[in-house]
Design a protein around this motif. Structure first.
Motif, mmCIF file in Angstrom:
data_model
loop_
_atom_site.group_PDB
_atom_site.id
_atom_site.type_symbol
_atom_site.label_atom_id
_atom_site.label_comp_id
_atom_site.label_asym_id
_atom_site.label_seq_id
_atom_site.Cartn_x
_atom_site.Cartn_y
_atom_site.Cartn_z
ATOM 1 N N ASP A 197 6.431 -7.549 5.001
ATOM 2 C CA ASP A 197 7.804 -8.023 5.122
ATOM 3 C C ASP A 197 8.539 -7.691 3.837
ATOM 4 O O ASP A 197 7.933 -7.225 2.873
ATOM 5 C CB ASP A 197 7.863 -9.525 5.435
ATOM 6 N N HIS A 198 9.861 -7.901 3.824
ATOM 7 C CA HIS A 198 10.672 -7.539 2.655
ATOM 8 C C HIS A 198 10.330 -6.114 2.212
ATOM 9 O O HIS A 198 10.027 -5.846 1.052
ATOM 10 C CB HIS A 198 10.456 -8.529 1.514
ATOM 11 N N VAL A 199 10.387 -5.196 3.159
ATOM 12 C CA VAL A 199 9.830 -3.862 3.034
ATOM 13 C C VAL A 199 10.930 -2.825 3.235
ATOM 14 O O VAL A 199 11.929 -3.090 3.916
ATOM 15 C CB VAL A 199 8.702 -3.701 4.087
ATOM 16 N N GLY A 200 10.780 -1.649 2.608
ATOM 17 C CA GLY A 200 11.748 -0.578 2.782
ATOM 18 C C GLY A 200 11.429 0.267 4.001
ATOM 19 O O GLY A 200 10.263 0.404 4.386
ATOM 20 N N GLY A 201 12.455 0.834 4.595
ATOM 21 C CA GLY A 201 12.243 1.691 5.756
ATOM 22 C C GLY A 201 13.303 2.773 5.850
ATOM 23 O O GLY A 201 14.456 2.564 5.470
ATOM 24 N N ALA A 202 12.917 3.947 6.353
ATOM 25 C CA ALA A 202 13.862 5.036 6.583
ATOM 26 C C ALA A 202 13.196 6.088 7.460
ATOM 27 O O ALA A 202 11.979 6.296 7.383
ATOM 28 C CB ALA A 202 14.315 5.668 5.262
ATOM 29 N N VAL A 203 14.005 6.744 8.276
ATOM 30 C CA VAL A 203 13.534 7.882 9.067
ATOM 31 C C VAL A 203 14.036 9.158 8.415
ATOM 32 O O VAL A 203 15.239 9.308 8.160
ATOM 33 C CB VAL A 203 14.029 7.794 10.525
ATOM 34 N N VAL A 204 13.114 10.074 8.137
ATOM 35 C CA VAL A 204 13.448 11.376 7.574
ATOM 36 C C VAL A 204 12.761 12.441 8.413
ATOM 37 O O VAL A 204 11.543 12.389 8.610
ATOM 38 C CB VAL A 204 13.003 11.492 6.098
ATOM 39 N N ASP A 205 13.550 13.377 8.930
ATOM 40 C CA ASP A 205 13.016 14.468 9.741
ATOM 41 C C ASP A 205 12.162 13.946 10.899
ATOM 42 O O ASP A 205 11.097 14.481 11.199
ATOM 43 C CB ASP A 205 12.207 15.433 8.877
ATOM 44 N N GLY A 206 12.630 12.875 11.529
ATOM 45 C CA GLY A 206 11.953 12.346 12.696
ATOM 46 C C GLY A 206 10.758 11.464 12.420
ATOM 47 O O GLY A 206 10.125 10.962 13.357
ATOM 48 N N VAL A 207 10.424 11.244 11.147
ATOM 49 C CA VAL A 207 9.263 10.436 10.785
ATOM 50 C C VAL A 207 9.739 9.124 10.173
ATOM 51 O O VAL A 207 10.579 9.112 9.259
ATOM 52 C CB VAL A 207 8.343 11.181 9.805
ATOM 53 N N PHE A 208 9.209 8.020 10.660
ATOM 54 C CA PHE A 208 9.561 6.679 10.198
ATOM 55 C C PHE A 208 8.662 6.308 9.032
ATOM 56 O O PHE A 208 7.438 6.223 9.180
ATOM 57 C CB PHE A 208 9.387 5.697 11.352
ATOM 58 N N HIS A 209 9.274 6.077 7.865
ATOM 59 C CA HIS A 209 8.539 5.718 6.657
ATOM 60 C C HIS A 209 8.730 4.230 6.359
ATOM 61 O O HIS A 209 9.848 3.714 6.393
ATOM 62 C CB HIS A 209 9.018 6.533 5.467
#
Length: 364
Positions: free
Chosen positions: A226-238
């Protein structure tokens, strides 16, 4: 740029140079600070903020201090949604207020409030609309809400959409957008903001289709966050960093999911494990800012680190630290500049109205 092997040495230098993120209306709720930490309404004493090296100060949030909110961008406008703000009696109030910052005029205005006040809301921008998909609310104990809404800036109205499926309600999840899908990974179902209070972290992963209004379960995270970073780059969810059942239980692992392959992979870990971070992507690079759970003296328990993850090279780089270290904030990029409004300046609740921005140099 230096390699990961030199990160620790360089991080020490940086920290010295820049020590200094229309429907059902429910009543707002009050709470005290996060478990075991200083009381509300007590931001850390201001220190000289060292701007430059990509950092610039901007106009503070129009309505005042905010923390545990969400941030997203639609075009050239930045939206600050929900969260908590301090009251004169020293308590916090969970709010549904929505503030809008126009990056062209540099002015703050108000938008229609969330129909249900939430802190730690799960917010995403898709095809010109905002989507809030659950969050936390309550008094003595913040509990997960499944209530979900879509905001249309053309009409300045919120409309209910399909709630999170029963048993998957949560706030403080990592968020990514993949086409017409909003992806949620991890989060928490309960945060009791009292000393020793429960923090219930989950490994649930979900996808919401903004066209059909349907929810789908995806493979669970390798570990709860939780309290975590997230982003999608080039179709991949990080999914980057975060924590597991408490501010001190910070994590640095990075997990990546290709929704088509439905398999999580472990990527290069963060140089500085942190929870309560803000994260935003510009091109192939994901930038992470600040965080909570810093054990070092004279930090108020807050991280100042700015670290960037190159998704192509699977490599981290250390960048100039936050001029005003914060946690419990969020970030969004507008025209290549990353905005970080609000957040807390000490462990637990300590909202501020600080709004600054980081402009990455080309290639980093």
């Amino acid at each position: 740029m230096e390699t990961t092997r030199n990160h620790v040495r360089r991080r020490r230098v940086l920290s010295v140079g820049a020590a200094l993120t229309a429907a059902l209306a429910l009543p707002s709720t009050r709470a005290v600070a996060h478990p075991g930490h200083p009381g509300p309404g007590t931001p850390a004493p201001p220190l000289p903020a060292e701007y430059g090296r990509g950092w610039q100060p901007l106009k503070p949030i129009g309505s005042g201090p905010r923390q545990e909110h969400a941030v997203a961008a639609l075009g050239t406008r930045l939206y600050v949604v929900g969260g908590i703000h301090p009251l004169p009696d020293g308590t916090f109030e969970t709010t549904g207020h929505v503030e809008v910052y126009d990056t062209r005029t540099r002015r703050w205005t108000r938008a229609a409030p969330l129909p249900v006040p939430m802190n730690h809301p799960n917010l995403a921008a898709v095809d010109g609309r905002l989507y809030v998909l659950g969050g936390l609310a309550g008094g003595a104990s913040w509990q997960a809400l499944g209530d979900s809404f879509a905001y249309d800036p053309r009409t300045d109205r919120w409309a209910r959409v399909a709630p999170l499926p029963e048993g998957t309600e949560r706030g403080s999840a990592a968020i990514g957008v993949h086409g017409r899908y909003v992806l949620l990974a991890g989060g928490m179902r309960t945060l009791a903001p009292v000393p020793g209070g429960l923090q219930d972290t989950v490994d649930t992963v979900s996808a919401y289709d903004v066209v059909t209004g349907r929810w789908e379960a995806l493979p669970r995270l390798p570990e709860a966050r939780d309290h975590v970073g997230g982003a999608v780059v080039d179709g991949v969810f990080h999914v980057l960093g975060g924590r597991d059942r408490g501010q001190e239980n910070v994590r640095g692992e990075v997990f990546a999911l290709d929704p088509r392959g439905r398999r999580w992979r472990t990527r290069a870990s963060m140089p500085t494990p942190r929870g309560g971070i803000a994260a935003a992507a510009v091109g192939p690079v994901i930038y992470t800012f600040g965080g909570e759970g810093n054990p070092a003296e004279h930090t108020n328990g807050v991280f100042s680190e700015t670290e960037a993850y190159d998704t192509v090279r699977d490599r981290w780089y250390i960048l100039p630290s936050m001029p005003v270290p914060r946690h419990g904030t969020a970030a969004a990029a507008v025209s290549g500049t990353i905005h970080i409004p609000g957040g807390g300046t000490r462990l637990g609740g300590a909202p501020v109205d600080t709004h600054d921005a980081y402009r990455p140099r080309r290639g980093r």
